[in-house]
Design a protein around this motif. Structure first.
Motif, short mmCIF file in Angstrom:
data_model
loop_
_atom_site.label_atom_id
_atom_site.label_comp_id
_atom_site.label_asym_id
_atom_site.label_seq_id
_atom_site.Cartn_x
_atom_site.Cartn_y
_atom_site.Cartn_z
N GLY A 55 0.80 -1.22 0.00
CA GLY A 55 0.00 0.00 0.00
C GLY A 55 0.83 1.26 0.00
N GLY A 56 2.16 1.13 0.10
CA GLY A 56 3.04 2.28 -0.02
C GLY A 56 3.35 3.03 1.26
N VAL A 57 3.09 2.43 2.43
CA VAL A 57 3.32 3.15 3.68
C VAL A 57 4.80 3.49 3.85
CG1 VAL A 57 1.33 2.02 4.75
CG2 VAL A 57 3.62 1.07 5.11
N HIS A 58 5.06 4.50 4.67
CA HIS A 58 6.42 5.03 4.83
C HIS A 58 7.11 4.53 6.09
CE1 HIS A 58 3.94 7.90 2.48
NE2 HIS A 58 5.00 7.91 1.71
N GLY A 59 6.41 3.79 6.92
CA GLY A 59 6.96 3.24 8.15
C GLY A 59 5.91 2.36 8.80
N ILE A 76 10.80 -9.50 8.55
CA ILE A 76 9.96 -9.43 7.36
C ILE A 76 10.13 -8.10 6.63
CG2 ILE A 76 7.56 -9.42 6.55
CD1 ILE A 76 6.97 -11.24 9.08
N ILE A 77 10.16 -7.01 7.38
CA ILE A 77 10.29 -5.67 6.78
C ILE A 77 11.66 -5.50 6.14
CG2 ILE A 77 10.31 -3.19 7.28
CD1 ILE A 77 8.20 -3.88 9.52
N ALA A 78 12.67 -6.04 6.78
CA ALA A 78 14.03 -6.10 6.22
C ALA A 78 14.54 -4.75 5.72
CB ALA A 78 14.07 -7.14 5.09
N GLY A 79 14.28 -3.71 6.50
CA GLY A 79 14.83 -2.41 6.19
C GLY A 79 14.13 -1.64 5.09
N ARG A 80 13.00 -2.15 4.59
CA ARG A 80 12.31 -1.45 3.50
C ARG A 80 11.66 -0.15 3.94
NH1 ARG A 80 9.34 -6.69 0.95
NH2 ARG A 80 9.54 -7.37 3.13
N VAL A 81 11.21 -0.10 5.17
CA VAL A 81 10.70 1.14 5.76
C VAL A 81 11.16 1.17 7.22
CG1 VAL A 81 8.66 1.28 4.26
CG2 VAL A 81 8.50 0.07 6.47
N PRO A 82 11.18 2.35 7.83
CA PRO A 82 11.55 2.42 9.25
C PRO A 82 10.56 1.67 10.14
CG PRO A 82 11.65 4.59 8.24
CD PRO A 82 10.98 3.69 7.26
N ALA A 114 11.11 -2.72 32.35
CA ALA A 114 10.54 -3.29 31.12
C ALA A 114 10.71 -2.34 29.95
CB ALA A 114 9.06 -3.61 31.34
N VAL A 115 10.61 -1.04 30.20
CA VAL A 115 10.85 -0.04 29.14
C VAL A 115 12.26 -0.20 28.59
CG1 VAL A 115 11.13 2.43 28.69
CG2 VAL A 115 9.17 1.63 30.00
N ILE A 116 13.23 -0.28 29.48
CA ILE A 116 14.64 -0.40 29.07
C ILE A 116 14.87 -1.73 28.36
CG2 ILE A 116 17.03 -0.45 29.86
CD1 ILE A 116 15.60 2.30 30.09
N GLU A 117 14.30 -2.80 28.89
CA GLU A 117 14.48 -4.13 28.29
C GLU A 117 13.92 -4.17 26.87
OE1 GLU A 117 13.25 -8.81 29.15
OE2 GLU A 117 12.80 -7.25 30.62
N MET A 118 12.72 -3.60 26.67
CA MET A 118 12.12 -3.62 25.34
C MET A 118 12.90 -2.73 24.38
SD MET A 118 9.72 -5.59 24.34
CE MET A 118 9.08 -5.95 25.97
N ALA A 119 13.43 -1.60 24.89
CA ALA A 119 14.25 -0.73 24.05
C ALA A 119 15.51 -1.46 23.58
CB ALA A 119 14.63 0.53 24.82
N GLU A 120 16.12 -2.19 24.47
CA GLU A 120 17.33 -2.94 24.12
C GLU A 120 17.02 -4.04 23.10
OE1 GLU A 120 18.72 -4.21 27.94
OE2 GLU A 120 19.73 -2.28 28.36
N HIS A 121 15.88 -4.71 23.28
CA HIS A 121 15.50 -5.76 22.34
C HIS A 121 15.22 -5.15 20.96
CE1 HIS A 121 13.96 -9.68 21.11
NE2 HIS A 121 12.98 -9.03 20.49
N ALA A 122 14.54 -4.02 20.91
CA ALA A 122 14.24 -3.37 19.64
C ALA A 122 15.53 -2.99 18.91
CB ALA A 122 13.38 -2.13 19.88
N LYS A 123 16.50 -2.47 19.65
CA LYS A 123 17.79 -2.12 19.06
C LYS A 123 18.48 -3.36 18.50
CE LYS A 123 21.87 -0.19 18.38
NZ LYS A 123 22.14 0.67 17.21
N LYS A 124 18.49 -4.42 19.27
CA LYS A 124 19.17 -5.66 18.87
C LYS A 124 18.57 -6.26 17.60
CE LYS A 124 18.46 -9.36 21.39
NZ LYS A 124 17.92 -10.44 20.51
N GLU A 125 17.25 -6.14 17.45
CA GLU A 125 16.57 -6.77 16.33
C GLU A 125 16.50 -5.90 15.08
OE1 GLU A 125 15.82 -9.95 16.35
OE2 GLU A 125 16.62 -10.04 18.39
N GLY A 126 16.99 -4.67 15.17
CA GLY A 126 17.08 -3.84 13.98
C GLY A 126 16.00 -2.80 13.80
#
Length: 298
Positions: A37-41, A69-75, A87-99
């Motif tokens: 559908g052309g979304v930007h993120g 799945i997104i593989a860098g195609r959009v942010p 939990a906020v810090i843990e989820m932030a770290e996981h998000a960073k690790k996974e790209g």
């Protein structure tokens, strides 16, 4: 990070199995529906994604699989709002690790806090996380409407932008004016504000309806930034129809969230399983929804 963050960024629903575990097959189908559908993120673990209700392991799996799945195609934006600081810090770290690319953070939503307490909270979090933070103003869920001064403080700490879901168009205009000469993204959370915000200097919209009709919102975004007023008029009428006919089937405060997921189930993209206390529509309301969806020539 490239400034500013722009465009149509759906707050993606979380496809779930009946046992409330992640439905990875449907997740891929949904992500491809959005990308085609052309979304930007894509924004994970927001309100429409039932972020605060999901099991922590499901949240982590959603981040991991979505980034794959997104593989860098959009942010990829990840909501990390929680009542638990760790939990906020843990989820932030996981998000960073996974790209993932950005973090989205609203005030913790149980204890009422003041503006100064929110600033102190951000002072503890922003320096600890490695991804850029977008502060999220959604007072209907958090009891706090972020002030301009609080948002300015967040920017001074390094925040990348603000997602405004306050429902206050005047406040949005104030934000746009305050940051017009600075590198700070202003993202609207209200679909009907989209054209006004973009034509006055805002940068994008987090539109729940883009889960269902991503092309509609992308076309409205493009018409708005090009100031194609004839197209804006026609496309905004369709967005208004979505608001009036799809989101108003139920009288629950979460009616739009339930409608969006139920619509996706009727489109055979994902099920309408939701984490309690939310639930999909009953068969009678789902039938009404099905009839109304057929009226959209999109």
């Amino acid at each position: 990070m490239k400034y500013p963050l722009r465009g149509v960024i759906p707050p993606m629903v979380t496809p779930l199995l009946e046992n409330l575990q992640l439905d990875v097959e449907s997740l891929e189908k949904l992500i491809m529906h959005l990308l085609n559908g052309g979304v930007h993120g894509i924004f994970l673990l927001g309100t429409n994604g039932e972020g605060p209700s999901l099991d922590y392991e499901v949240r982590k799996q959603l981040i991991t699989e979505s980034c794959r799945i997104i593989a860098g195609r959009v942010p990829v934006l990840v909501g990390i709002t929680d009542t638990s600081f760790s939990a906020v810090i843990e989820m932030a770290e996981h998000a960073k690790k996974e790209g993932a690319d950005y973090l989205v953070l609203a005030p913790p939503y149980y204890f009422p806090i003041s503006q100064s307490e929110m600033v102190e909270y951000l002072e503890k979090i922003i320096p600890q996380v490695e991804l850029p933070v977008i502060v999220y103003d959604i007072p209907v869920c958090t009891k706090l409407h972020l002030s301009l001064e609080t948002i300015k403080s967040a920017k001074e700490m390094g925040a990348f932008g603000v997602k405004d879901s306050s429902g206050d168009l005047g406040a949005l205009y104030t934000l746009i004016d305050a940051f017009k000469n600075e590198q700070f993204s202003i993202i609207a959370g209200a679909e009907l504000f989209m054209s006004d915000v973009l034509m006055h200097g805002g940068h994008g919209v987090v539109a729940g309806g883009a889960n269902i009709f991503p092309k509609l919102f992308v076309e409205l975004y493009e018409a708005s930034i090009n100031k194609d007023f004839d197209s804006i008029t026609l496309l905004r009428q369709q967005v208004l129809q979505l608001q009036n006919e799809i989101y108003e089937i139920d009288d629950s405060p979460t009616k739009s969230i339930r409608a969006i997921k139920s619509a996706l189930s009727l489109m055979d993209i994902c099920s309408d399983h939701m984490v309690p206390p939310l639930s999909g529509f009953c068969p009678e309301k789902k039938k009404i929804l099905e009839q109304r969806l057929k009226q959209f020539a999109i």
